[in-house]
Design an enzyme around this catalytic site. Sequence first.
Site, PDB file in Angstrom:
ATOM      1  N   HIS A 193       0.821  -1.216   0.000  1.00  0.00           N
ATOM      2  CA  HIS A 193       0.000   0.000   0.000  1.00  0.00           C
ATOM      3  C   HIS A 193       0.854   1.265   0.000  1.00  0.00           C
ATOM      4  CE1 HIS A 193       0.627  -0.384   4.443  1.00  0.00           C
ATOM      5  NE2 HIS A 193       0.582   0.940   4.398  1.00  0.00           N
ATOM      6  N   ASP A 229       0.109  -7.590   0.996  1.00  0.00           N
ATOM      7  CA  ASP A 229       0.566  -6.239   1.324  1.00  0.00           C
ATOM      8  C   ASP A 229       2.087  -6.156   1.360  1.00  0.00           C
ATOM      9  OD1 ASP A 229       0.175  -3.536   1.768  1.00  0.00           O
ATOM     10  OD2 ASP A 229       0.157  -3.737   3.947  1.00  0.00           O
ATOM     11  N   GLY A 251       4.385   6.433   8.978  1.00  0.00           N
ATOM     12  CA  GLY A 251       5.676   6.431   8.294  1.00  0.00           C
ATOM     13  C   GLY A 251       6.474   5.166   8.521  1.00  0.00           C
ATOM     14  N   ASN A 252       6.083   4.356   9.507  1.00  0.00           N
ATOM     15  CA  ASN A 252       6.757   3.083   9.774  1.00  0.00           C
ATOM     16  C   ASN A 252       6.293   1.975   8.841  1.00  0.00           C
ATOM     17  OD1 ASN A 252       6.780   4.260  12.941  1.00  0.00           O
ATOM     18  ND2 ASN A 252       8.628   3.188  12.279  1.00  0.00           N
ATOM     19  N   SER A 253       5.195   2.186   8.105  1.00  0.00           N
ATOM     20  CA  SER A 253       4.695   1.142   7.203  1.00  0.00           C
ATOM     21  C   SER A 253       5.772   0.753   6.204  1.00  0.00           C
ATOM     22  CB  SER A 253       3.454   1.620   6.459  1.00  0.00           C
ATOM     23  OG  SER A 253       2.325   1.609   7.288  1.00  0.00           O
ATOM     24  N   GLY A 260     -12.292 -21.625  -4.531  1.00  0.00           N
ATOM     25  CA  GLY A 260     -13.641 -21.073  -4.429  1.00  0.00           C
ATOM     26  C   GLY A 260     -14.438 -21.651  -3.280  1.00  0.00           C
ATOM     27  N   VAL A 261     -13.755 -21.946  -2.176  1.00  0.00           N
ATOM     28  CA  VAL A 261     -14.428 -22.479  -0.996  1.00  0.00           C
ATOM     29  C   VAL A 261     -13.974 -21.695   0.223  1.00  0.00           C
ATOM     30  CG1 VAL A 261     -12.652 -24.228  -0.619  1.00  0.00           C
ATOM     31  CG2 VAL A 261     -14.942 -24.593   0.301  1.00  0.00           C
TER      32      VAL A 261
END
Length: 307
Positions: free
Chosen positions: A55, A85, A159-161, A213-214
Amino acid sequence: MEPEPAMDAYSAAVIRVAESVLPSVAAVEVRTSRGAGAGSASVISADGHLLTSAHVVAGADRVEVAFGDGTELTATVVGRDPLSDLAVLLADGATPPPVPWGDAAALRVGQLVVAVGNPLGLAGSVTAGVVSGLGRSLPTQSGRVVDEVIQTDAALNPGNSGGVLADSAGRMVGVNTAVAGIGVGLAVPINSTTREIIDALIRTGRVRRAWLGVAGARVRLRPEVSAKVGSRVGMQVAAVVPGSPAAKAGAQEGDIVVSLDGVAIASATDVQRRMVEHAIGRRMEMTLWRNGALVDIVLEPEELRVP
């Protein structure tokens, strides 16, 4: 010689981690069509690859990284995976040495961890705390969740992300990804699964996943069922996507998944771990407990398409 006071030992451990990890953590400045953003990233290879949060670099037109020693470089986004992510960057010049890998699977609640970031405008950010929870799930912008997330009370800010969550030996065990609330931070774990994701991003710039799909949840089996299937738990099917590989194979709501491709299944996470690239198009057997009997069905996973 008297033993070292507990607080001094704690401080010494945090200082060691900061001194070893912080030089390899960069401030990240991102330019997008919607404006600017910022975060952190850490060096993960001698070739100049850096690891950050997906992100942080979403929609990036230009990425710049700056290290504590004053080195400033431009970087390109090699690949990003919104489902985990995680994203990999490649700097256009020489970088500090990589942060050594750790293994989040070895973490224990109460263990010391250190969050290391490099928010713009600060000469590095180091906070310490303990692992306060393991196995949490984190919703991502893609609408799916990251499993096995690490929860810590090490203070974080936006800012740590993308920065490092390190153990007391200075090894990366997680990537700081969000602030969950007052006094709570979350990190995507560094383990065998995420290492495969990172390697795929470096090699091809994308991650291919299989899909059945389960959906379901962990359930405890009745003693008589447990005796027959050889396990105390299984995954009860809550939903089957119409037209999916699971639906085509005959999976039904209420089924309890016992094994997949010869591996015992106890939760949706166990199924997700089997849905790697080499599972796409490969026939595999799923064993179910249905209406008092064991039932085997054969599925052929398809590639997961991410919008």
